[in-house]
Design a protein around this motif. Structure first.
Motif, PDB file in Angstrom:
ATOM      1  N   ILE A 101       0.730  -1.088  -0.002  1.00 56.93           N
ATOM      2  CA  ILE A 101       0.126  -0.032   0.090  1.00 56.93           C
ATOM      3  C   ILE A 101       0.947   1.287   0.074  1.00 56.93           C
ATOM      4  N   TYR A 102       0.515   2.326  -0.838  1.00 55.92           N
ATOM      5  CA  TYR A 102       1.185   3.387  -0.889  1.00 55.92           C
ATOM      6  C   TYR A 102       0.807   4.472  -0.127  1.00 55.92           C
ATOM      7  N   VAL A 103       1.550   5.154   0.598  1.00 57.23           N
ATOM      8  CA  VAL A 103       1.165   6.182   1.560  1.00 57.23           C
ATOM      9  C   VAL A 103       1.890   7.531   1.288  1.00 57.23           C
ATOM     10  N   MET A 104       1.125   8.747   1.097  1.00 56.35           N
ATOM     11  CA  MET A 104       1.846  10.090   0.682  1.00 56.35           C
ATOM     12  C   MET A 104       1.439  10.879   1.919  1.00 56.35           C
ATOM     13  N   GLY A 105       2.259  11.482   2.737  1.00 58.05           N
ATOM     14  CA  GLY A 105       2.055  12.536   3.692  1.00 58.05           C
ATOM     15  C   GLY A 105       2.145  13.857   3.011  1.00 58.05           C
ATOM     16  N   GLN A 106       1.082  14.843   3.454  1.00 62.50           N
ATOM     17  CA  GLN A 106       1.192  16.101   2.783  1.00 62.50           C
ATOM     18  C   GLN A 106       0.638  16.978   3.853  1.00 62.50           C
ATOM     19  N   GLN A 107       0.985  18.212   4.062  1.00 61.64           N
ATOM     20  CA  GLN A 107       0.438  19.137   4.897  1.00 61.64           C
ATOM     21  C   GLN A 107      -1.040  19.195   4.584  1.00 61.64           C
ATOM     22  N   TRP A 108      -2.104  18.910   5.399  1.00 59.18           N
ATOM     23  CA  TRP A 108      -1.859  18.175   6.715  1.00 59.18           C
ATOM     24  C   TRP A 108      -2.553  17.035   6.280  1.00 59.18           C
ATOM     25  N   MET A 109      -2.440  15.920   5.756  1.00 65.07           N
ATOM     26  CA  MET A 109      -3.384  15.013   5.701  1.00 65.07           C
ATOM     27  C   MET A 109      -2.456  13.588   5.214  1.00 65.07           C
ATOM     28  N   ASP A 140       5.967  17.413   0.894  1.00 62.87           N
ATOM     29  CA  ASP A 140       6.427  18.864   1.329  1.00 62.87           C
ATOM     30  C   ASP A 140       7.431  18.466   2.333  1.00 62.87           C
ATOM     31  N   VAL A 141       7.029  18.577   3.589  1.00 58.81           N
ATOM     32  CA  VAL A 141       8.015  18.532   4.759  1.00 58.81           C
ATOM     33  C   VAL A 141       8.176  16.994   5.549  1.00 58.81           C
ATOM     34  N   ILE A 142       8.855  16.822   6.356  1.00 58.48           N
ATOM     35  CA  ILE A 142       8.951  15.642   7.135  1.00 58.48           C
ATOM     36  C   ILE A 142       7.627  15.407   7.920  1.00 58.48           C
ATOM     37  N   HIS A 143       7.096  14.419   7.588  1.00 54.55           N
ATOM     38  CA  HIS A 143       5.920  13.758   8.577  1.00 54.55           C
ATOM     39  C   HIS A 143       6.507  12.607   9.294  1.00 54.55           C
ATOM     40  N   SER A 144       5.633  11.872   9.924  1.00 56.16           N
ATOM     41  CA  SER A 144       5.964  10.485  10.693  1.00 56.16           C
ATOM     42  C   SER A 144       4.699   9.747  10.849  1.00 56.16           C
ATOM     43  N   PHE A 145       4.902   8.612  10.191  1.00 53.85           N
ATOM     44  CA  PHE A 145       3.486   7.678  10.299  1.00 53.85           C
ATOM     45  C   PHE A 145       3.593   7.122  11.549  1.00 53.85           C
ATOM     46  N   TYR A 146       2.768   7.030  12.348  1.00 53.86           N
ATOM     47  CA  TYR A 146       2.539   6.479  13.582  1.00 53.86           C
ATOM     48  C   TYR A 146       1.326   5.855  13.966  1.00 53.86           C
ATOM     49  N   TYR A 181       6.628  17.045  14.004  1.00 56.24           N
ATOM     50  CA  TYR A 181       6.004  18.574  13.943  1.00 56.24           C
ATOM     51  C   TYR A 181       5.993  18.982  12.557  1.00 56.24           C
ATOM     52  N   CYS A 182       4.832  19.438  11.621  1.00 58.07           N
ATOM     53  CA  CYS A 182       5.456  19.576  10.252  1.00 58.07           C
ATOM     54  C   CYS A 182       4.488  20.974   9.930  1.00 58.07           C
ATOM     55  N   GLY A 183       4.125  21.709  10.842  1.00 53.49           N
ATOM     56  CA  GLY A 183       3.499  22.985  10.412  1.00 53.49           C
ATOM     57  C   GLY A 183       2.380  23.201  11.427  1.00 53.49           C
ATOM     58  N   THR A 184       1.485  24.325  11.126  1.00 50.24           N
ATOM     59  CA  THR A 184       0.502  24.714  12.022  1.00 50.24           C
ATOM     60  C   THR A 184      -0.509  23.758  12.472  1.00 50.24           C
ATOM     61  N   GLN A 185      -1.028  22.866  11.389  1.00 56.98           N
ATOM     62  CA  GLN A 185      -1.949  21.793  11.798  1.00 56.98           C
ATOM     63  C   GLN A 185      -1.619  20.328  11.865  1.00 56.98           C
ATOM     64  N   HIS A 186      -0.105  20.543  12.234  1.00 59.39           N
ATOM     65  CA  HIS A 186       0.248  18.981  12.618  1.00 59.39           C
ATOM     66  C   HIS A 186      -0.552  18.261  13.499  1.00 59.39           C
ATOM     67  N   SER A 187      -1.159  18.704  14.578  1.00 58.31           N
ATOM     68  CA  SER A 187      -1.875  18.087  15.505  1.00 58.31           C
ATOM     69  C   SER A 187      -3.303  17.644  14.819  1.00 58.31           C
TER      70      SER A 187
END
Ligand code: CUA
Length: 343
Positions: A101-109, A140-146, A181-187
């Motif tokens: 399965i392929y996962v793409m992180g993007q601010q913020w989803m 875009d920036v670094i995210h972390s899949f958790y 932490y990846c920006g304003t809506q990281h949480s």
């Protein structure tokens, strides 16, 4: 709100192993911390000012005692190191088999893409008791899949694939977080993993099947056409034509570039003498930076496709090349069939 439980939910095969390691480590730390703190307090009271104890401090050394405590603590810490390393390697070494399965992180989803063509935002559907391999990248920036209940976490980076695997052991819904932490809506970058019975999962795949999946793709179609292609491999096959890859990477192996049939997962001999494994990362890099790893016996003439192709298209090309098992698979319909069989 879930009912209160003292210990966190364990919903993957590695969860119990991680927890066991963690509890033993915590237990050992507690034991030594209490032992040392207890002795500090004990001696503090025993030798307090005014206490009538012997303070002459006669020196006796015991070599046997010193050797044995140093040796036993060394062995103990090495056992913990070996145990931890083993669990770590198991967690981060990708199993050869399993569903991709392929996962793409993007601010913020989180965008999730299945080989069969389904796409989802912030939700990942998987079957229980099956190895799932994730290929992840950031736009875009670094995210972390958790996924805490699975005890898995890995950074999702721009410009390079990272991978992660798990095998869920219980059906249900589990939290998915971004842990970097990846920006304003990281949480707010949260989602869920839905673990289903295999039969339910098949039903879900059928129900969410993209329209027109059974259609045969026309050979020549303009890039970025309106029609949404079907499976990822089918879409990849289309890009393979549209970007002109097929004119050099001829399936039968007589082209200017090496044939890509059966390439995936194999070792590749490079011009500089290195041997690399043709994995997701290798394919991606070869498309964006073709001069970096030149296949032995081929001229370094491939142009870069950086800037012309996005992460989404890259993932579908990777999935297409992953499914090129035989020369005939270069033919679209065969590739489609192969891709359709991927769960
Ligand atoms: Cu994405 Cu934090």
């Amino acid at each position: 709100m879930d009912e209160f439980s003292l210990f966190p939910q364990q919903a993957s095969t590695v969860a119990t192993k991680v927890d066991m390691l963690f509890y033993v480590l915590t237990g050992l730390s507690l034991f030594f911390a209490l032992l040392i703190a207890g002795l500090v307090v004990y001696f503090g009271i025993k030798y307090r000012r005014g206490a009538g104890v012997d303070r002459s401090g006669p020196v006796h050394t015991s070599l046997r005692l010193e050797v044995s405590w140093i040796a036993s603590l060394t062995v103990l810490s090495m056992i913990m190191f070996g145990w931890g390393a083993r669990v770590y390697v198991e967690m981060y070494q990708m199993p050869r088999d399993g569903m991709n399965i392929y996962v793409m992180g993007q601010q913020w989803m989180w965008q999730v893409q299945y080989p069969t063509g389904q796409r989802e935002i912030n939700t990942l559907h998987v079957p229980v008791h099956q190895v799932v391999r994730l290929t992840m990248v950031s736009e875009d920036v670094i995210h972390s899949f958790y996924v805490p209940a699975f005890r898995i976490k890995r950074d999702v980076l721009p410009g390079r694939y990272t991978t992660l695997w798990f095998e869920a052991t219980q059906t249900g819904e589990y939290h998915l977080f971004c842990a970097e932490y990846c920006g304003t809506q990281h949480s707010g970058m949260v989602g869920k993993v839905v673990v289903m019975e295999p039969s339910q999962y098949q039903a879900w795949l059928q129900a969410t099947r993209p329209a027109g999946q059974s259609e045969v793709i026309p050979q020549h179609q303009g890039a970025g056409g309106e029609q949404q292609p079907q499976t990822m491999a089918q879409a990849g096959a289309q890009f393979f034509q549209n970007f002109g890859c097929s004119s050099c990477h001829v399936m039968q192996g007589q082209g200017t570039g090496p044939s890509l049939v059966g390439l995936f997962g194999k070792q590749v001999q490079l011009e500089n003498g290195d041997v690399v494994v043709a994995d997701e990362q290798y394919i991606r890099r070869s498309i964006l930076d073709p001069q970096a790893q030149i296949v032995k016996g081929y001229p370094p003439i491939m142009p870069t496709f950086a800037g012309q192709i996005n992460e989404d298209e890259l993932m579908r090309l990777v999935e297409y090349i992953r499914n090129l098992h035989t020369a005939e698979a270069g033919d679209n319909t065969r590739a489609n069939n192969a891709a359709n069989q991927t769960p």
